[in-house]
Design a protein around this motif. Structure first.
Motif, PDB file in Angstrom:
ATOM      1  N   GLN A 166       0.832  -1.201   0.000  1.00  0.00           N
ATOM      2  CA  GLN A 166       0.000   0.000   0.000  1.00  0.00           C
ATOM      3  C   GLN A 166       0.869   1.255   0.000  1.00  0.00           C
ATOM      4  N   LEU A 167       1.964   1.210   0.760  1.00  0.00           N
ATOM      5  CA  LEU A 167       2.899   2.332   0.767  1.00  0.00           C
ATOM      6  C   LEU A 167       3.565   2.480  -0.601  1.00  0.00           C
ATOM      7  N   VAL A 168       3.955   1.359  -1.198  1.00  0.00           N
ATOM      8  CA  VAL A 168       4.559   1.392  -2.528  1.00  0.00           C
ATOM      9  C   VAL A 168       3.597   2.016  -3.532  1.00  0.00           C
ATOM     10  N   CYS A 169       2.354   1.613  -3.479  1.00  0.00           N
ATOM     11  CA  CYS A 169       1.348   2.118  -4.419  1.00  0.00           C
ATOM     12  C   CYS A 169       1.106   3.609  -4.225  1.00  0.00           C
ATOM     13  N   LYS A 170       1.066   4.065  -2.976  1.00  0.00           N
ATOM     14  CA  LYS A 170       0.856   5.487  -2.705  1.00  0.00           C
ATOM     15  C   LYS A 170       2.025   6.308  -3.218  1.00  0.00           C
ATOM     16  N   GLN A 171       3.238   5.844  -2.987  1.00  0.00           N
ATOM     17  CA  GLN A 171       4.408   6.547  -3.484  1.00  0.00           C
ATOM     18  C   GLN A 171       4.391   6.595  -5.010  1.00  0.00           C
ATOM     19  N   HIS A 172       3.999   5.484  -5.600  1.00  0.00           N
ATOM     20  CA  HIS A 172       3.904   5.372  -7.063  1.00  0.00           C
ATOM     21  C   HIS A 172       2.858   6.335  -7.618  1.00  0.00           C
ATOM     22  N   GLU A 173       1.774   6.503  -6.896  1.00  0.00           N
ATOM     23  CA  GLU A 173       0.718   7.415  -7.346  1.00  0.00           C
ATOM     24  C   GLU A 173       1.242   8.841  -7.497  1.00  0.00           C
ATOM     25  N   TYR A 174       2.067   9.281  -6.554  1.00  0.00           N
ATOM     26  CA  TYR A 174       2.604  10.642  -6.650  1.00  0.00           C
ATOM     27  C   TYR A 174       3.513  10.785  -7.867  1.00  0.00           C
ATOM     28  N   ASN A 175       4.284   9.748  -8.184  1.00  0.00           N
ATOM     29  CA  ASN A 175       5.097   9.796  -9.402  1.00  0.00           C
ATOM     30  C   ASN A 175       4.225   9.832 -10.655  1.00  0.00           C
ATOM     31  N   TYR A 176       3.135   9.070 -10.616  1.00  0.00           N
ATOM     32  CA  TYR A 176       2.201   9.051 -11.749  1.00  0.00           C
ATOM     33  C   TYR A 176       1.615  10.452 -11.973  1.00  0.00           C
ATOM     34  N   ARG A 177       1.167  11.068 -10.902  1.00  0.00           N
ATOM     35  CA  ARG A 177       0.582  12.410 -11.021  1.00  0.00           C
ATOM     36  C   ARG A 177       1.649  13.426 -11.450  1.00  0.00           C
ATOM     37  N   LEU A 178       2.844  13.299 -10.892  1.00  0.00           N
ATOM     38  CA  LEU A 178       3.936  14.195 -11.263  1.00  0.00           C
ATOM     39  C   LEU A 178       4.257  14.102 -12.752  1.00  0.00           C
ATOM     40  N   TRP A 179       4.323  12.889 -13.257  1.00  0.00           N
ATOM     41  CA  TRP A 179       4.667  12.677 -14.665  1.00  0.00           C
ATOM     42  C   TRP A 179       3.751  13.487 -15.578  1.00  0.00           C
ATOM     43  N   HIS A 180       2.461  13.430 -15.300  1.00  0.00           N
ATOM     44  CA  HIS A 180       1.507  14.085 -16.187  1.00  0.00           C
ATOM     45  C   HIS A 180       1.447  15.599 -15.970  1.00  0.00           C
ATOM     46  N   GLN A 181       1.728  16.047 -14.755  1.00  0.00           N
ATOM     47  CA  GLN A 181       1.838  17.494 -14.538  1.00  0.00           C
ATOM     48  C   GLN A 181       3.057  18.050 -15.263  1.00  0.00           C
ATOM     49  N   ARG A 187       5.852  12.890  -2.773  1.00  0.00           N
ATOM     50  CA  ARG A 187       6.650  11.765  -3.285  1.00  0.00           C
ATOM     51  C   ARG A 187       7.832  11.485  -2.366  1.00  0.00           C
ATOM     52  N   ASN A 188       8.559  12.521  -1.992  1.00  0.00           N
ATOM     53  CA  ASN A 188       9.717  12.339  -1.116  1.00  0.00           C
ATOM     54  C   ASN A 188       9.324  11.914   0.289  1.00  0.00           C
ATOM     55  N   ASP A 189       8.201  12.419   0.768  1.00  0.00           N
ATOM     56  CA  ASP A 189       7.700  11.983   2.074  1.00  0.00           C
ATOM     57  C   ASP A 189       7.418  10.482   2.063  1.00  0.00           C
ATOM     58  N   MET A 190       6.879   9.990   0.944  1.00  0.00           N
ATOM     59  CA  MET A 190       6.568   8.570   0.854  1.00  0.00           C
ATOM     60  C   MET A 190       7.827   7.710   0.735  1.00  0.00           C
ATOM     61  N   ILE A 191       8.875   8.236   0.111  1.00  0.00           N
ATOM     62  CA  ILE A 191      10.152   7.503   0.107  1.00  0.00           C
ATOM     63  C   ILE A 191      10.614   7.294   1.546  1.00  0.00           C
ATOM     64  N   GLU A 192      10.498   8.335   2.357  1.00  0.00           N
ATOM     65  CA  GLU A 192      10.879   8.226   3.764  1.00  0.00           C
ATOM     66  C   GLU A 192       9.997   7.217   4.494  1.00  0.00           C
ATOM     67  N   GLN A 193       8.703   7.213   4.189  1.00  0.00           N
ATOM     68  CA  GLN A 193       7.804   6.248   4.842  1.00  0.00           C
ATOM     69  C   GLN A 193       8.171   4.807   4.471  1.00  0.00           C
ATOM     70  N   LEU A 194       8.559   4.587   3.229  1.00  0.00           N
ATOM     71  CA  LEU A 194       8.992   3.251   2.827  1.00  0.00           C
ATOM     72  C   LEU A 194      10.222   2.829   3.635  1.00  0.00           C
ATOM     73  N   ASP A 195      11.185   3.732   3.759  1.00  0.00           N
ATOM     74  CA  ASP A 195      12.394   3.407   4.520  1.00  0.00           C
ATOM     75  C   ASP A 195      12.102   3.262   6.012  1.00  0.00           C
TER      76      ASP A 195
END
Length: 205
Positions: A42-57, A85-93
């Motif tokens: 779930q954490l991986v997916c949330k972090q991935h979502e921010y990258n997905y949104r970033l890509w299109h912005q 996105r960076n906050d979620m990288i920290e949450q993964l770690d």
């Protein structure tokens, strides 16, 4: 979900992490952005979502038809998403740290620290899955000529090699962390531009 709620679970194989990223990129382009996972995924997916949104912005920001108002709006969205996105990288770690503590993994003091955290590697794999999806879209363009398709095909091949190399490296890193052969830390990003107390353009205004 906070990192603490997954400490009692396990780390999925990297193959499952990358498949999640590949599957959701395809799904999200066809329907709503959803996160049906639990635990570490779930954490991986949330972090991935921010990258997905970033890509299109980022795509919108470079459109020649975007006026100054639109670019300013998109720039603010990019700043916010990049922080998330960076906050979620920290949450993964953080989640990996808690799991290692729960498993009582105690690496020796002289055990090396990897130059990149597992969370950062997962972030890079996320971006790579987005890159691969959009390069493959280029192969389907009706207006693309043979030279364009050949260039895209070469880049897809290179991206796939890099994706495989990074996947293998991450799997080795996770194995070393669980075996106590390497030390794990969460490195705080400490971004300044979004903090009103640290960005002079904000606190001086």
């Amino acid at each position: 979900m906070s990192a603490s709620t997954i400490a009692a679970t396990h780390l999925p194989p990297v193959s499952e992490i990358t498949q999640l990223q590949i599957d959701t990129v395809a799904d999200w382009h066809q329907g709503p952005i959803e996160n049906a996972y639990d635990g570490f995924k779930q954490l991986v997916c949330k972090q991935h979502e921010y990258n997905y949104r970033l890509w299109h912005q980022e795509d919108i920001a470079r459109s020649p038809t975007a006026d100054d108002v639109k670019i300013a709006e998109v720039k603010r969205a990019i700043d916010k998403l990049n922080q998330q996105r960076n906050d979620m990288i920290e949450q993964l770690d953080d989640a990996i740290t808690e799991l290692l503590e729960k498993l009582h993994v105690r690496p020796a003091a002289e055990a090396p620290i990897n130059t990149e955290t597992a969370g950062s590697a997962i972030d890079r794999l996320s971006i790579m899955s987005l890159r691969l999806y959009h390069y493959r879209e280029q192969l389907e363009r009706d207006d693309a000529d043979a030279a364009h398709r050949a260039m895209v095909a070469q880049r897809i091949d290179l991206c796939e090699q890099q994706h495989a190399d990074l996947s293998n490296s991450l799997q080795e890193l996770l194995a070393d962390l669980l075996a106590g052969k390497k030390r794990h830390k969460t490195y705080r990003q400490m971004k300044m531009y979004n903090d009103p107390s640290l960005n002079p353009e904000i606190y001086k205004s």
